[in-house]
Every structure is written in C-alpha cells, then in structure tokens.
Design a protein around this motif. Structure first.
Motif, short mmCIF file in Angstrom:
data_model
loop_
_atom_site.label_atom_id
_atom_site.label_comp_id
_atom_site.label_asym_id
_atom_site.label_seq_id
_atom_site.Cartn_x
_atom_site.Cartn_y
_atom_site.Cartn_z
N GLY A 115 1.72 -16.12 8.30
CA GLY A 115 1.80 -15.43 9.85
C GLY A 115 0.31 -15.22 10.02
O GLY A 115 -0.65 -15.28 8.94
N ASP A 117 -3.03 -13.98 10.88
CA ASP A 117 -3.92 -12.73 10.25
C ASP A 117 -3.30 -11.57 9.48
O ASP A 117 -3.08 -10.24 10.14
N VAL A 118 -2.49 -12.44 8.35
CA VAL A 118 -1.94 -11.03 7.46
C VAL A 118 -3.10 -10.38 7.10
O VAL A 118 -3.23 -11.31 6.24
N ASP A 147 1.79 -15.98 0.41
CA ASP A 147 3.16 -15.18 1.10
C ASP A 147 4.07 -15.40 -0.28
O ASP A 147 4.86 -14.71 -0.40
N CYS A 171 0.95 -7.51 10.20
CA CYS A 171 0.34 -8.55 10.81
C CYS A 171 -0.53 -8.03 11.98
O CYS A 171 -0.07 -7.38 12.72
N ARG A 173 -2.48 -9.05 14.34
CA ARG A 173 -3.08 -9.60 15.79
C ARG A 173 -1.77 -9.41 16.09
O ARG A 173 -1.73 -8.88 17.68
N PHE A 178 5.03 -6.66 8.54
CA PHE A 178 6.06 -7.51 8.37
C PHE A 178 6.97 -6.62 6.39
O PHE A 178 8.16 -7.24 6.37
#
Length: 188
Positions: A115, A117-118, A147, A171, A173, A178
């Motif tokens: 994703g 900006d995780v 991930d 996240c 963003r 998550f």
C-alpha cells in the motif's frame, strides 16, 4: 467538430487527466499485484562461545555472578499475533532486548498487503482500539520494509516499551490500520 465542442472537450479531458494522475498517486493500484518479501535475521541472535555463548555463561556462574544481558543474547519482552483490520494481515510481533542493550520490534512470518505510505508503529492502545486511530503517544518506527517475511525495526534508545500495548501496520496516507498485534508481556 464544432468550436463549442472543442471548448468543452479539451477542459474536460484536462480535468480527467489530472484526476487520474491524482488517483494513481494516492491509491497506487499496481501495489495490489505486487509483493515485497524481506527476510532479516534477528540482530545478535547467534553469539559464538567467545562472545557470550555457553562458555562465558558457565564462567560467570562459577564466579558467583549471573550472566549479563551481554552474555545471554537477545531476550523477548512481549509478543502477540496480528489481527486484520482494513487488509488481511497475519504473523506475529515481538519486542526484543538485544545483547548490546538496544531494542527492536521483530515482525515474523508476516503477510499483509502492499500500500501507499505504510508505516510501522507501537501504540499505547490495544490492537482492537487501534482501528479507530493510533492514539496519543504512538511511536513511529519507520516505513514497512515489505508485505511478507521477517523484519526488524529499531526502537529509539531510552524508550520504555512497557508503555506500548500493540504493534501496528498503519497506512499514513489514508489513516487506517492494516492490522495490529497486542503485545503481551513475557514474564521471566
């Protein structure tokens, strides 16, 4: 083509192009089809006998001393399993005191989604409560390295890990979790 059609079509196409560009930047849809696997070893996990292995421990005990953290290697302080929030997330998280006194958050057998900006955080909230937000005093440990796999995140020196109740994959963003793992203290 009429002149009025062009006057309408060109601005509409420009707006659609800008909107598509912003959408691609924000959502990064190609990440739904990619995985990044990281397989880091726990720092200082295997200490040879000359640097604090069994021979050093036995010598310390014969001299009436308890082996120090330097002698015993990494020590797990707290651990837990990830639960899914906005994306399927699995694996475990544990905080570890290293032989040199440093601390890390270790994520193992991890699987989630890519994703934009995780980030990895420690939160003062429990894993379930993190779904509503990180809460006051959350500690950012850095961008998620991948991930999938096994990863280490350095905890800043002097951090009191007993203040934190969960590890969170966040996240930034879109301000969503998550997944998160409650960190239950390990006695001993």
């Amino acid at each position: 083509m009429s002149r009025s059609y062009r006057r309408t079509a060109v601005p509409v196409l420009l707006v659609l192009t800008v909107v598509a560009g912003i959408g691609l930047f924000l959502f990064q849809p190609w990440k739904a089809f990619t995985d990044t696997t990281v397989d880091e070893a726990l720092p200082g996990a295997s200490a040879p006998a000359a640097n604090g292995g069994p021979a050093v421990k036995d010598t310390a005990r014969r001299n009436g001393e308890e082996p120090s953290a330097q002698d015993t290697g990494p020590k797990s302080l707290a651990m837990g399993r990830f639960v899914s929030h906005e994306h399927g997330t699995s694996g475990s998280a544990r905080t570890v005191q290293l032989a040199d006194g440093g601390q890390v958050l270790r994520i193992e057998d991890f699987a989630s989604s890519e994703g934009p900006d995780v980030q990895v955080y420690l939160s003062t909230r429990d894993a379930d409560a993190v779904e509503a937000g990180l809460g006051d005093g959350a500690l950012a440990l850095g961008e998620l390295k991948g991930d999938r796999g096994n990863q280490n995140y350095t905890v800043p020196a002097g951090t009191d890990l007993s203040r934190f109740h969960s590890a969170v994959i966040w996240c930034a963003r879109f301000s969503v979790s998550f997944g998160a793992a409650d960190l239950a203290r390990i006695e001993g």
